[in-house]
Write a protein that holds these residues in place. Structure first.
Motif, PDB file in Angstrom:
ATOM      1  N   LYS A 101       0.836  -1.203   0.000  1.00 24.62           N
ATOM      2  CA  LYS A 101       0.000   0.000   0.000  1.00 24.62           C
ATOM      3  C   LYS A 101       0.871   1.254   0.000  1.00 24.62           C
ATOM      4  O   LYS A 101       0.575   2.230  -0.702  1.00 24.62           O
TER       5      LYS A 101
ATOM      6  N   ASP B 116      -3.311   4.878  -3.403  1.00 19.06           N
ATOM      7  CA  ASP B 116      -3.897   4.270  -2.213  1.00 19.06           C
ATOM      8  C   ASP B 116      -4.250   5.341  -1.185  1.00 19.06           C
ATOM      9  O   ASP B 116      -3.368   6.016  -0.647  1.00 19.06           O
TER      10      ASP B 116
ATOM     11  N   ASP C 161      -5.457   5.010   1.878  1.00 20.30           N
ATOM     12  CA  ASP C 161      -4.968   4.716   3.231  1.00 20.30           C
ATOM     13  C   ASP C 161      -3.509   5.145   3.372  1.00 20.30           C
ATOM     14  O   ASP C 161      -3.136   5.792   4.358  1.00 20.30           O
TER      15      ASP C 161
ATOM     16  N   LYS D 236      -3.140   8.809   3.770  1.00 21.37           N
ATOM     17  CA  LYS D 236      -3.489   9.257   5.128  1.00 21.37           C
ATOM     18  C   LYS D 236      -2.372   8.924   6.111  1.00 21.37           C
ATOM     19  O   LYS D 236      -2.058   9.713   7.011  1.00 21.37           O
ATOM     20  N   TRP D 237      -1.750   7.738   5.952  1.00 22.52           N
ATOM     21  CA  TRP D 237      -0.647   7.359   6.832  1.00 22.52           C
ATOM     22  C   TRP D 237       0.510   8.347   6.695  1.00 22.52           C
ATOM     23  O   TRP D 237       1.092   8.773   7.692  1.00 22.52           O
TER      24      TRP D 237
ATOM     25  N   TYR E 124     -12.418  -2.876   7.107  1.00 16.70           N
ATOM     26  CA  TYR E 124     -10.978  -2.596   7.187  1.00 16.70           C
ATOM     27  C   TYR E 124     -10.804  -1.330   8.009  1.00 16.70           C
ATOM     28  O   TYR E 124     -10.965  -0.217   7.519  1.00 16.70           O
TER      29      TYR E 124
ATOM     30  N   TRP F 146      -8.333   0.869  10.765  1.00 16.20           N
ATOM     31  CA  TRP F 146      -6.936   0.995  11.181  1.00 16.20           C
ATOM     32  C   TRP F 146      -6.745   2.235  12.034  1.00 16.20           C
ATOM     33  O   TRP F 146      -7.556   3.155  12.015  1.00 16.20           O
TER      34      TRP F 146
END
Length: 250
Positions: free
Chosen positions: A22, A29, A31, A34-35, A190, A192
């Motif tokens: 990812k 992606d 996610d 955002k990470w 999903y 996290w």
């Protein structure tokens, strides 16, 4: 349906590669984007991201992420490279406890400045030393079977060093010490949460109290310290095992 320990371990291993993939597909992606933002990166300044799983046992980080950025300035653009170490925790349900570390007492002696008396008590607790006569288990002793003086000394040692102990079992030390904790729950879609490892340590530490349970085991804040056990009675069962519920990080 609940998962067995081996299924969780295998799922965690596959999950680590999924997280690396990812990150490597960060441009598409959501996610991963955002990470990166949580880790304080400006997406518009990133030129490349390369993530890979960390091999070898004993490391607290599962993913190593290299981020290259270009900071535009009036005079000359600045090229910067950062490296982030991330531990990934896969949970199967809201109350599942994960093993965060297992080791022989010997491996803690130097870092935790354990004296010979505390060493013996911990080895009686995890079964590295045979239990005294009258113990309710033929393989080990429980803390409530120690003398009151021994219990007081063990509790005092653990209380004095609780933050260091939790930091070591969660963050670790050295090159691949964890900087971030990513918890992923696939039991319902999903979900996290990515947080700095210092925040995770604070949550796991809770009220920073050491408690001996009625069953004779040990709680360090929100972490349980117990004998590993299992392994069909092999010597590998005689280890200190730290367990925690990653869902409290949500």
């Amino acid at each position: 349906m609940s998962m067995t320990g081996s299924e969780i371990a295998k799922g965690g291993y596959n999950n680590e590669q999924e997280v690396a993939d990812k990150f490597n597909n960060w441009k598409n992606d959501k996610d991963a984007q955002k990470w990166l933002e949580i880790m304080m990166y400006n997406l518009e300044e990133i030129t490349s991201v390369h993530a890979e799983k960390i091999g070898g046992k004993g490391y607290k980080s599962d993913i190593n992420v290299t981020i290259n950025v270009t900071v535009k300035k009036k005079t000359k653009d600045t090229e910067l490279t950062s490296v982030e170490n991330i531990q990934v925790k896969l949970v199967s349900n809201d109350v599942g406890f994960n093993q965060v570390e297992k080791k022989k007492v010997e491996q803690y002696l130097e870092n935790w400045h354990i004296d010979s008396e505390i060493e013996s008590l911990l080895k009686l607790y995890d079964g590295e030393l045979p239990p005294r006569n009258g113990s309710r288990d033929s393989k080990r002793m429980f803390v409530d079977e120690f003398t009151q003086e021994e219990q007081d000394k063990l509790k005092s040692f653990l209380q004095k060093n609780i933050i260091m102990i939790i930091s070591d079992v969660i963050r670790g030390r050295g090159r691949f010490a964890a900087e971030w904790t990513l918890v992923i729950n696939k039991s319902d879609g999903y979900k996290w949460r990515l947080i700095a490892v210092n925040e995770a340590i604070s949550i796991y530490a809770g009220d920073c109290k050491v408690e001996f349970t009625k069953s004779g085991n040990i709680h360090l804040g929100n972490i349980t310290l117990q004998r590993k056990g299992g392994d069909k009675g092999a010597d590998s069962a005689n280890m200190l095992q730290f367990k925690a519920n990653p869902m409290i990080l949500f």
